[in-house]
Motif scaffolding. Structure first.
Motif, PDB file in Angstrom:
ATOM      1  N   ASP A 169       0.811  -1.220   0.000  1.00 32.23           N
ATOM      2  CA  ASP A 169       0.000   0.000   0.000  1.00 32.23           C
ATOM      3  C   ASP A 169       0.845   1.271   0.000  1.00 32.23           C
ATOM      4  O   ASP A 169       1.968   1.276   0.497  1.00 32.23           O
ATOM      5  N   ILE A 171       0.941   5.159   1.460  1.00 28.06           N
ATOM      6  CA  ILE A 171       0.334   6.072   2.429  1.00 28.06           C
ATOM      7  C   ILE A 171       0.929   7.464   2.236  1.00 28.06           C
ATOM      8  O   ILE A 171       2.068   7.613   1.804  1.00 28.06           O
ATOM      9  N   LEU A 173       1.659  11.046   4.158  1.00 28.78           N
ATOM     10  CA  LEU A 173       1.712  11.808   5.412  1.00 28.78           C
ATOM     11  C   LEU A 173       2.100  13.241   5.095  1.00 28.78           C
ATOM     12  O   LEU A 173       2.696  13.516   4.061  1.00 28.78           O
ATOM     13  N   SER A 175       4.323  16.199   5.100  1.00 24.26           N
ATOM     14  CA  SER A 175       5.769  16.334   5.257  1.00 24.26           C
ATOM     15  C   SER A 175       6.315  17.421   4.349  1.00 24.26           C
ATOM     16  O   SER A 175       5.777  17.663   3.265  1.00 24.26           O
ATOM     17  N   MET A 177       9.679  17.228   3.718  1.00 22.36           N
ATOM     18  CA  MET A 177      10.864  16.570   3.198  1.00 22.36           C
ATOM     19  C   MET A 177      10.714  16.231   1.730  1.00 22.36           C
ATOM     20  O   MET A 177       9.720  15.612   1.341  1.00 22.36           O
ATOM     21  N   ARG A 178      11.710  16.564   0.916  1.00 21.11           N
ATOM     22  CA  ARG A 178      11.673  16.158  -0.482  1.00 21.11           C
ATOM     23  C   ARG A 178      11.784  14.640  -0.558  1.00 21.11           C
ATOM     24  O   ARG A 178      11.177  14.007  -1.376  1.00 21.11           O
TER      25      ARG A 178
ATOM     26  N   SER B  37      17.200   7.618   3.889  1.00 20.09           N
ATOM     27  CA  SER B  37      16.841   6.586   2.905  1.00 20.09           C
ATOM     28  C   SER B  37      17.992   6.306   1.937  1.00 20.09           C
ATOM     29  O   SER B  37      17.933   5.342   1.186  1.00 20.09           O
ATOM     30  N   TRP B  38      19.013   7.156   1.965  1.00 14.15           N
ATOM     31  CA  TRP B  38      20.089   7.007   0.988  1.00 14.15           C
ATOM     32  C   TRP B  38      21.204   6.117   1.543  1.00 14.15           C
ATOM     33  O   TRP B  38      22.309   6.584   1.840  1.00 14.15           O
ATOM     34  N   VAL B  83       8.070  10.625  10.154  1.00 17.83           N
ATOM     35  CA  VAL B  83       7.944  11.851   9.363  1.00 17.83           C
ATOM     36  C   VAL B  83       8.254  13.076  10.226  1.00 17.83           C
ATOM     37  O   VAL B  83       8.950  14.006   9.775  1.00 17.83           O
ATOM     38  N   GLY B  86      11.827  13.819  10.440  1.00 14.15           N
ATOM     39  CA  GLY B  86      12.420  14.391   9.244  1.00 14.15           C
ATOM     40  C   GLY B  86      12.082  15.854   9.049  1.00 14.15           C
ATOM     41  O   GLY B  86      12.648  16.518   8.198  1.00 14.15           O
ATOM     42  N   LEU B 156       8.787   1.016   5.869  1.00  8.46           N
ATOM     43  CA  LEU B 156       8.371   2.188   5.097  1.00  8.46           C
ATOM     44  C   LEU B 156       9.409   2.465   4.019  1.00  8.46           C
ATOM     45  O   LEU B 156      10.606   2.442   4.284  1.00  8.46           O
ATOM     46  N   HIS B 157       8.933   2.768   2.806  1.00  6.79           N
ATOM     47  CA  HIS B 157       9.836   3.009   1.682  1.00  6.79           C
ATOM     48  C   HIS B 157       9.461   4.332   1.032  1.00  6.79           C
ATOM     49  O   HIS B 157       8.382   4.457   0.447  1.00  6.79           O
ATOM     50  N   HIS B 158      10.351   5.311   1.150  1.00  3.23           N
ATOM     51  CA  HIS B 158      10.010   6.689   0.784  1.00  3.23           C
ATOM     52  C   HIS B 158       9.917   6.906  -0.724  1.00  3.23           C
ATOM     53  O   HIS B 158      10.796   6.520  -1.479  1.00  3.23           O
ATOM     54  N   LEU B 159       8.839   7.536  -1.142  1.00  4.28           N
ATOM     55  CA  LEU B 159       8.618   7.850  -2.557  1.00  4.28           C
ATOM     56  C   LEU B 159       8.744   9.347  -2.823  1.00  4.28           C
ATOM     57  O   LEU B 159       8.696   9.781  -3.971  1.00  4.28           O
ATOM     58  N   GLY B 160       8.895  10.159  -1.758  1.00  6.08           N
ATOM     59  CA  GLY B 160       9.021  11.607  -1.922  1.00  6.08           C
ATOM     60  C   GLY B 160       7.906  12.365  -1.236  1.00  6.08           C
ATOM     61  O   GLY B 160       6.750  11.943  -1.274  1.00  6.08           O
ATOM     62  N   TYR B 161       8.238  13.467  -0.583  1.00  3.11           N
ATOM     63  CA  TYR B 161       7.265  14.383   0.021  1.00  3.11           C
ATOM     64  C   TYR B 161       6.208  13.696   0.901  1.00  3.11           C
ATOM     65  O   TYR B 161       5.007  13.921   0.737  1.00  3.11           O
ATOM     66  N   GLY B 162       6.648  12.855   1.814  1.00 14.05           N
ATOM     67  CA  GLY B 162       5.723  12.240   2.771  1.00 14.05           C
ATOM     68  C   GLY B 162       4.925  11.072   2.225  1.00 14.05           C
ATOM     69  O   GLY B 162       4.069  10.517   2.915  1.00 14.05           O
ATOM     70  N   LYS B 163       5.180  10.689   0.970  1.00 16.11           N
ATOM     71  CA  LYS B 163       4.515   9.523   0.401  1.00 16.11           C
ATOM     72  C   LYS B 163       5.416   8.300   0.628  1.00 16.11           C
ATOM     73  O   LYS B 163       6.611   8.352   0.333  1.00 16.11           O
ATOM     74  N   PHE B 164       4.814   7.247   1.182  1.00 20.88           N
ATOM     75  CA  PHE B 164       5.583   6.036   1.466  1.00 20.88           C
ATOM     76  C   PHE B 164       4.874   4.808   0.911  1.00 20.88           C
ATOM     77  O   PHE B 164       3.644   4.715   0.957  1.00 20.88           O
ATOM     78  N   MET B 165       5.671   3.869   0.419  1.00 24.82           N
ATOM     79  CA  MET B 165       5.159   2.537   0.119  1.00 24.82           C
ATOM     80  C   MET B 165       5.383   1.710   1.382  1.00 24.82           C
ATOM     81  O   MET B 165       6.459   1.756   1.989  1.00 24.82           O
TER      82      MET B 165
END
Lengths: 178, 178
Positions: A169, A171, A173, A175, A177-178, B37-38, B83, B86, B156-165
């Motif tokens: 999924d 989600i 949030l 934020s 943060m880039r 994440s890097w 979040v 960050g 949690l896997h960051h996709l950018g700007y508070g969006k996570f997979m």
């Protein structure tokens, strides 16, 4: 091919979640593809990333010779092919043929895009100073492609010995943060 | 704390799928935590990894001064705290207090484990030669902890700007790849 040009400044969002990728290389008549998970972003734009390619891989020689590659991001639909790529060597077989993957000409580099992958990143090697010590290359993404029809790619995330987590999924949030 | 000692040779399986991590540092009375994440593996055993900590982060100074840190792996249960971490700077607030995270003494390093994370990796900085150019540190994991009760962590896997997979299903394919 349904992939369209994709902004370089958004490339980090494709690699940051940690998907297994297929790295392609080509030098004249020789062409290869390998699975890779040991990669991470170094800079947003131009997008720089580091990755490990061992000198035990056939791709190592092609990468050192040409200083170019393509990072292709596969999804669960082709999980079998991804694993097959990791279990044979390009030194003895044509892995594209063997694994049922279709090479497509890139725009900026000699290595091919993979048609079956939803995103492909054309890269140039910009730093080999840590290749001897760690097998670590620094790549700059010079051209990016992404299939806009794939909203939530079911990327593969390696847990070891053929076990993969498939992207779940999404989600959102609040934020900054880039 | 339900975390138990975990074999160093299996650490790559925790980091390779690309989860967002919480990096903790401590120097005397000062203590901090940042999201990251890097990061990527460099070697299986002893486990080496590279990661980027910008000199604009408060954690950078603590990491350079002590050459020690802990990489903690959070799950979706504490996504809000991740979040929040960050989006504020440790230079002005106590982020543990602010974000509701509990520091626990580590065994081999001065930086704390985070009680709320299912896994924690005590690390020493072993190479700073690429810090100036890329903000890239090489870390060696010297002690690992994992909660054995968590079979399939919802990382949690960051996709950018508070969006996570959020980590999804696990699939097992036949493979000889470590």
């Amino acid at each position: 091919m349904p992939k369209k040009s994709y902004p370089l400044g958004k490339v980090y969002g494709l690699l940051e979640p940690g998907p297994v990728v297929l790295l392609t290389t080509a030098d004249g008549g020789r062409m290869n593809v390998m699975t890779m998970s040991w990669h991470a972003m170094l800079e947003f734009e131009p997008p720089l990333l580091s990755c490990v390619v061992s000198n035990r891989n056939y791709s190592f020689d092609l990468l050192m010779a040409t200083r170019e590659c393509v990072i292709n991001i596969p999804t669960a639909e082709i999980a079998e092919q991804v694993v097959q790529c990791g279990n044979v060597s390009g030194a003895t077989v044509d892995k594209f043929l063997q694994c049922g993957l279709t090479p497509v000409a890139a725009k900026m580099v000699g290595a091919p895009l993979i048609a079956e992958c939803y995103a492909s990143l054309e890269c140039r090697v910009v730093d080999i100073s840590r290749v001897k010590k760690y097998g670590q290359f620094v790549l700059e993404v010079v051209k990016a492609w992404r299939d806009p029809a794939v909203a939530a790619p079911r990327t593969l995330h390696h847990l070891g010995y053929g076990k993969f987590m498939v992207a779940g999924d999404i989600i959102q949030l609040k934020s900054t943060m880039r």
